[in-house]
Enzyme design. Sequence first.
Site, PDB file in Angstrom:
ATOM      1  N   THR A 136       0.833  -1.201   0.000  1.00 43.98           N
ATOM      2  CA  THR A 136       0.000   0.000   0.000  1.00 43.98           C
ATOM      3  C   THR A 136       0.871   1.255   0.000  1.00 43.98           C
ATOM      4  OG1 THR A 136      -1.748  -1.154   1.213  1.00 43.98           O
ATOM      5  CG2 THR A 136      -1.812   1.250   1.230  1.00 43.98           C
ATOM      6  N   CYS A 176      25.724   6.105   9.736  1.00 48.09           N
ATOM      7  CA  CYS A 176      25.655   4.645   9.775  1.00 48.09           C
ATOM      8  C   CYS A 176      26.996   4.055  10.207  1.00 48.09           C
ATOM      9  CB  CYS A 176      25.238   4.093   8.422  1.00 48.09           C
ATOM     10  SG  CYS A 176      26.216   4.698   7.038  1.00 48.09           S
TER      11      CYS A 176
END
Length: 387
Positions: free
Chosen positions: A241, A329
């Site tokens: 969706t 990161c």
Amino acid sequence: MGAGASEFIYLDHAAATPLDKQVRAAMEPYESRLFFNPSSPYMPGVQVRRSFEAARADLAHAIGAKPDEVVITAGATESINLAFDSFEGHVVIPEVEHASVLASATRHDCTQVAVGHHGRVDPADIARAIRPDTELVSVGLANNEIGTVQPLRAIAQVVSEERQRRLQAGETTPIWLHTDASQGAGQVNTDVATLGVDLMTLNSAKVYGPKQVGLLWAARTVRLRPQVVGGGQERGLRSGTENVSGAVGFACALSMAVTHRKAEAVRLSALRDTLQSALTEAFPQAVVSGHRKHRLPGFLHISFPGLDAERVVFLLEDVGVLVGTGAACAANKETGSHVLAAIGLPPDLANGSLRLTLGRLSTADNTARAAQLIIEAVRSEYERMAR
């Protein structure tokens, strides 16, 4: 920590940007009264579908592309994976690419090209690394640690010449050029025709939009392979969706970033240069990394010999200044920077490196105050080490 960004001087815009108020307002209806599934057959769902496709069209317009060439994803990492997973052959990348590009590339037969001490790759070295079975060349628009902007137009010419050579030789292996433009969007031009690329990744979270939203633009001649199967959304490439509010927010954020890019680049360059001058005057031994001419306006990567940058980060947090030591990161994994290693920065300097990135929260006043506090923190560390 429990404190908001307004209580700090924020110098880590490369890691995250705050959600713009206009973006939040554009998203709000789709998180409340317009919550409908865009695949629903009734009129409220159809209206939401129209809003989603309008957002796609706005994103495409912002980068000089067509709407049907844009795939909306859950962030830059997914976009990069979708790009690389669409190819099987040899790939070429510079050795300073973002971790998500490195991880995707090294699942293939991959050649990593060395860069100069400013972090810029030589297009001639890219040309030498291309083999007859090379299918993808991927070069980030701007480096996420030192801010160096790559010569993409020249690299695009290298790829184009190889493509023409193959056509003339009757070779059927295609070759494409991808760029991860996440870090450069909003500071340098991201028009796909100007850059000369075939695929481009962008990240909403870098342009004051919502997190976990991104896009992959691919020229119509590029054939992408489905990554997430299911209901067939996004041309069957990544089912699920649709994130309507995220797409609407991203479109609003990117449109504003492109509109104000030139003025913001001038403003950030002036702030960056003032900050750099203050720090290098106070510490002549400090080393600034990144290309002097080809560098993102809001980036200052500076190294203080012999210091432990992590100690400085915590000292600065205590006095209300938030800075980074490199890619978020990498810092989270507590690993050394492959970028700094690639540009030949000695460990003594790499360990004392700060990445200071300015953005919309930066002003002349808080940048000057940050410079003073950084100087005090670095000086106190040198004095502690001398005792």
